[in-house]
Write a protein that holds these residues in place. Structure first.
Motif, PDB file in Angstrom:
ATOM      1  N   THR A  22      -6.344  -7.899  -0.636  1.00 11.03           N
ATOM      2  CA  THR A  22      -6.837  -7.247   0.446  1.00 11.03           C
ATOM      3  C   THR A  22      -7.827  -6.920   0.857  1.00 11.03           C
ATOM      4  N   GLY A  23      -7.264  -5.630   0.881  1.00 12.97           N
ATOM      5  CA  GLY A  23      -8.527  -4.219   1.259  1.00 12.97           C
ATOM      6  C   GLY A  23      -8.401  -4.293   3.015  1.00 12.97           C
ATOM      7  N   GLY A  44      -7.067  -0.922  -0.660  1.00 11.48           N
ATOM      8  CA  GLY A  44      -6.338  -1.242  -1.887  1.00 11.48           C
ATOM      9  C   GLY A  44      -5.498  -2.205  -1.213  1.00 11.48           C
ATOM     10  N   HIS A  45      -5.252  -1.938  -0.212  1.00 14.18           N
ATOM     11  CA  HIS A  45      -3.785  -3.205   1.074  1.00 14.18           C
ATOM     12  C   HIS A  45      -3.795  -4.258  -0.046  1.00 14.18           C
ATOM     13  N   ALA A  46      -2.554  -5.243   0.019  1.00 14.51           N
ATOM     14  CA  ALA A  46      -2.531  -6.102  -1.051  1.00 14.51           C
ATOM     15  C   ALA A  46      -1.158  -6.466   0.431  1.00 14.51           C
ATOM     16  N   HIS A  95       0.806  -1.382  -0.272  1.00 17.44           N
ATOM     17  CA  HIS A  95      -0.019   0.146  -0.216  1.00 17.44           C
ATOM     18  C   HIS A  95       1.266   0.790  -0.044  1.00 17.44           C
ATOM     19  N   LEU A  96       0.591   2.732  -0.180  1.00 19.51           N
ATOM     20  CA  LEU A  96       1.340   3.900   0.117  1.00 19.51           C
ATOM     21  C   LEU A  96       0.955   4.716   0.814  1.00 19.51           C
ATOM     22  N   TYR A 153       4.282  -1.742  -8.488  1.00 18.54           N
ATOM     23  CA  TYR A 153       3.454  -2.473  -8.232  1.00 18.54           C
ATOM     24  C   TYR A 153       2.744  -2.068  -7.490  1.00 18.54           C
ATOM     25  N   THR A 154       1.574  -1.631  -7.562  1.00 19.17           N
ATOM     26  CA  THR A 154       0.785  -1.665  -6.717  1.00 19.17           C
ATOM     27  C   THR A 154      -1.026  -1.805  -6.924  1.00 19.17           C
ATOM     28  N   SER A 155      -1.873  -1.619  -6.298  1.00 18.02           N
ATOM     29  CA  SER A 155      -3.314  -2.384  -6.605  1.00 18.02           C
ATOM     30  C   SER A 155      -3.642  -0.906  -7.114  1.00 18.02           C
ATOM     31  N   GLU A 156      -4.280  -1.001  -8.622  1.00 17.25           N
ATOM     32  CA  GLU A 156      -5.234  -0.155  -9.304  1.00 17.25           C
ATOM     33  C   GLU A 156      -6.625   0.669  -8.284  1.00 17.25           C
TER      34      GLU A 156
END
Length: 281
Positions: A188-189, A194-196, A111-112, A138-141
């Motif tokens: 995963t959220g 947007g957490h992964a 996450h960011l 790389y990060t989730s959309e």
């Protein structure tokens, strides 16, 4: 720097800096008499939390999980509030391994939030530039969208200084992204929308990097989630899926924030059966 091998993958923890955050915030509704038995706390009710990226080497490629707290990215007030006592030494850590920032092929961002993303950019004179000039980030959309358009709650942790210089390097995914065979980001959220997490598989071995769903070994209990979590019930559900099932499969769990353990295995009673400790000077 500690190293751990999982089949063909080699993991090395770099020096990303250290913060000290409120223990109550880090353990949410869990009473202090319970969590303080699992993780040391100082007189200010703060716990020590590393921000150490993990270098993953595989097949001649170099990948990072997270990017550290950065250098000169926080002002004096922020350093005081977040208990920052060390900043990143990523370039020095890489140099000890015979590497430079240009040798990093990709950065896997779970996450960011600022304590994970500040190291993505660095100062060059009075201008912020990408730290890892050749890397795909790389990060989730969902995470990338919130990073650029934070809400009233998240704007304190999603900073334009950490995304504007690197936006051409970013590649997003929706549900999951396989970086190379056996190395995967999975949305995963929970901690954020947007957490992964990061999953590494090699042969019959598995390692899970739960990121801020399980920032330290003391967060193994599926109900022990952070007050910082935007969606705590999602965090609990995801921990039930990944942690409980992972333990049954003798999974290794790695950490970004833990000041004591780098990677470990639990038995089904919650006992630590194998572990790599962080070297404490």
């Amino acid at each position: 720097m500690e190293q751990f091998k999982l089949g063909e993958f080699t993991l090395t923890w770099l020096k990303g800096g250290v913060t000290h955050l409120d223990g109550g915030a880090m353990f949410g509704v869990v009473p202090k008499p319970l969590w303080s038995k699992k993780y040391p706390v100082n007189e200010k009710n703060q716990i020590e939390l590393r921000t150490d990226p993990i270098l993953i080497q595989y097949g001649g490629k170099n990948f990072l999980i997270e990017s550290g707290i950065g250098v000169n990215k926080l002002d004096s007030k922020q350093k005081r509030n977040f208990g920052v006592t060390e900043e990143s030494e990523i370039e020095q850590s890489l140099a000890e391994l015979g590497l430079k920032t240009k040798d990093i092929d990709a950065v896997l961002m779970t996450h960011l939030h600022f304590d994970h993303a500040c190291g993505l950019t660095k100062w060059k004179g009075d201008q912020l530039v990408p730290t890892f000039e050749n890397a795909v980030i790389y990060t989730s959309e969902i995470e990338w969208e919130e990073m650029r358009n934070p809400n009233i709650r998240s704007r304190n942790t999603y900073w334009k200084e950490n995304w504007e210089p690197i936006q051409t390097q970013v590649e997003t995914f929706q549900e999951e992204k396989e970086i190379v065979p056996g190395l995967k980001l999975i949305h995963t959220g929970g901690h954020s929308a947007g957490h992964a997490i990061v999953q590494i598989k090699s042969g019959d071995q598995q390692l899970l990097h739960m990121a801020d769903l399980m920032p330290t070994h003391a967060h193994r209990n599926v109900l022990w989630v952070l007050a910082y979590d935007d969606y705590p019930m999602t965090s609990i559900k995801q921990k039930q899926i990944w942690v409980e099932e992972g333990i049954k499969l003798n999974t290794w769990f790695s950490f970004y924030h833990d000041a004591f353990y780098r990677v470990l295995q639990w038995d089904e009673e919650g006992n630590i059966v194998n572990a790599l400790h962080r070297e404490r000077l």
